[in-house]
Design a protein around this motif. Structure first.
Motif, short mmCIF file in Angstrom:
data_model
loop_
_atom_site.label_atom_id
_atom_site.label_comp_id
_atom_site.label_asym_id
_atom_site.label_seq_id
_atom_site.Cartn_x
_atom_site.Cartn_y
_atom_site.Cartn_z
N THR A 139 -36.12 43.05 -52.79
CA THR A 139 -35.25 42.66 -51.67
C THR A 139 -35.09 43.82 -50.69
N TYR A 140 -34.96 45.03 -51.22
CA TYR A 140 -34.80 46.23 -50.39
C TYR A 140 -36.04 46.44 -49.51
N VAL A 141 -37.23 46.33 -50.12
CA VAL A 141 -38.47 46.53 -49.36
C VAL A 141 -38.65 45.42 -48.34
N THR A 142 -38.25 44.19 -48.69
CA THR A 142 -38.34 43.06 -47.75
C THR A 142 -37.48 43.33 -46.52
N THR A 143 -36.28 43.86 -46.74
CA THR A 143 -35.38 44.18 -45.63
C THR A 143 -35.97 45.28 -44.75
N LEU A 144 -36.57 46.29 -45.37
CA LEU A 144 -37.21 47.37 -44.61
C LEU A 144 -38.35 46.83 -43.76
N ALA A 145 -39.15 45.93 -44.35
CA ALA A 145 -40.29 45.36 -43.63
C ALA A 145 -39.83 44.59 -42.39
N GLU A 146 -38.73 43.85 -42.53
CA GLU A 146 -38.21 43.08 -41.40
C GLU A 146 -37.75 43.99 -40.27
N LYS A 147 -37.24 45.16 -40.62
CA LYS A 147 -36.79 46.12 -39.61
C LYS A 147 -37.96 46.69 -38.82
N LYS A 148 -39.17 46.59 -39.39
CA LYS A 148 -40.36 47.13 -38.73
C LYS A 148 -40.99 46.11 -37.79
N ASN A 149 -40.33 44.96 -37.59
CA ASN A 149 -40.89 43.89 -36.78
C ASN A 149 -40.73 44.16 -35.28
N THR A 150 -41.10 45.36 -34.88
CA THR A 150 -41.07 45.73 -33.46
C THR A 150 -42.47 45.96 -32.93
N SER A 151 -43.42 46.10 -33.86
CA SER A 151 -44.83 46.31 -33.51
C SER A 151 -45.66 45.44 -34.43
N SER A 152 -46.54 44.60 -33.86
CA SER A 152 -47.30 43.66 -34.67
C SER A 152 -48.17 44.36 -35.71
N GLY A 153 -48.79 45.49 -35.32
CA GLY A 153 -49.65 46.20 -36.26
C GLY A 153 -48.86 46.82 -37.40
N ASN A 154 -47.76 47.49 -37.05
CA ASN A 154 -46.95 48.14 -38.08
C ASN A 154 -46.31 47.12 -39.00
N TYR A 155 -45.75 46.04 -38.42
CA TYR A 155 -45.13 45.00 -39.23
C TYR A 155 -46.16 44.32 -40.13
N GLY A 156 -47.36 44.12 -39.59
CA GLY A 156 -48.42 43.50 -40.38
C GLY A 156 -48.76 44.30 -41.62
#
Length: 364
Positions: free
Chosen positions: A85-102
């Motif tokens: 759950t913690y890593v999922t939350t971190l990943a969502e916070k990275k949803n500012t750049s398509s490449g990084n979020y991907g």
């Protein structure tokens, strides 16, 4: 607070765990260490002794941490939290750049495949980190049913370790369990680009999305990344008698403040100046569909290479080096923090020179 090593029968093995007692309250920390309840030979008995010794060492260390005020009751509760759950939350916070979020999202998918079920922070130790790295290296599969590329392994494991570092910063983990685990080496990236002749063909060919074409050519003339072009404001494009036209902006990727000189041709490409707070490229978006239109534009121009928007930046870098600009200047123009990043383009130029040298063959 008192820390005691305890045993609990679990299926066909004995699980070792730490019991924390403080003012009438108890907490448990399972060590993921197990004893064989019925050792049948000397080897199994010796393994039990070594495992018990390791657990006793951890128990003594925890007691020392408690006495020094490093480890407390609240920390036990944090360790019981869901790591996934913690890593999922971190990943969502990275949803500012398509490449990084991907990359974050792909790492998370592999982590869930590896774990099968949810795990707590208590279970994330050095052994777990090493096993996940081994999974990425040997068993993880890409979408096409192939093993992960070297750069994918490097990227996903890097994101995983970044999550662990953040957990330490957030006070959930006291020590990063990835410490001492060797990272994957980064593979040599493929830098596709257009030659000057190919770029000229693209300029003369119509694109179904004119705004996309303008942005791509502007990137090829300035070296700007998509993320910086997409947010570019008219107020950031400036002019002076000394510098001519230039862009004053902050890189979205590195957060570094930049002053980038641009050619008069690049400025003319943009057309009439808009309001200071307006975006230069208006409502510009980039998606799989947009990239398809980019590919079709290139095919119509007679270019068969697999070209993405980022190839425009590669084109700028390789053309600058090909036309004689020194590598240090190119590095500064691209906003690279380290010269070795720019040297990748120099290697591309060297390989092209070698290829060209071997084109002349005579029957001797």
């Amino acid at each position: 607070m008192k820390v005691t090593l305890r045993e609990r029968q679990k299926n066909n093995k004995i699980s070792l765990y730490l019991d924390y007692y403080h003012k009438g309250s108890r907490k448990s920390e399972y060590l993921r260490l197990y004893l064989n309840p019925n050792p049948k030979n000397k080897t199994e008995r010796d393994l039990n002794k070594k495992t018990k010794k390791l657990a006793e060492t951890i128990c003594a260390q925890r007691q020392l941490e408690v006495q020094n005020g490093i480890y407390g009751f609240q920390d036990i509760e944090k360790l019981k939290g869901s790591f996934i759950t913690y890593v999922t939350t971190l990943a969502e916070k990275k949803n500012t750049s398509s490449g990084n979020y991907g990359n974050w999202n792909s790492m998370l998918k592999h982590l869930k495949t590896f774990c099968k079920t949810d795990i707590s922070f208590q279970e994330v130790d050095k052994i777990f980190v090493q096993k996940f790295k081994d999974y990425l290296g040997k068993d993880a599969m890409a979408r096409a049913g192939k093993k992960l590329s070297q750069n994918s392994k490097y990227s996903y494991f890097g994101k995983f370790c970044a999550a662990l570092k953040q957990a330490v910063k957030d006070g959930i983990l006291k020590v990063n369990p990835a410490n001492g685990v060797e990272y994957f080496k980064q593979g040599e990236p493929q830098r596709e680009f257009l030659t000057l002749e190919e770029l000229q063909k693209a300029v003369k060919t119509e694109c179904e999305l004119p705004l996309l074409k303008k942005a791509f050519i502007f990137s090829a003339l300035t070296g700007l990344r998509w993320s910086d072009i997409e947010k570019l404001l008219w107020s950031e494009i400036q002019h002076s008698n000394e510098l001519g036209y230039y862009i004053r902006f902050r890189q979205k990727k590195t957060k570094g403040a930049e002053t980038l000189p641009i050619s008069e041709q690049a400025r003319e490409l943009l057309g009439e100046e808009g309001k200071p707070d307006e975006k230069v490229f208006g409502n510009l978006h980039y998606s799989a569909w947009t990239n398809l239109k980019l590919q079709q534009w290139m095919m119509n121009a007679g270019i068969t290479k697999k070209i993405t928007f980022h190839c425009a930046r590669h084109t700028y870098a390789t053309l600058q080096l090909t036309l004689g600009t020194d590598i240090y200047t190119v590095s500064k123009l691209l906003g690279h923090k380290e010269l070795k990043t720019t040297q990748i383009y120099a290697k591309v130029i060297d390989s092209k020179k070698k290829e060209a040298a071997n084109k002349i063959k005579l029957d001797l």
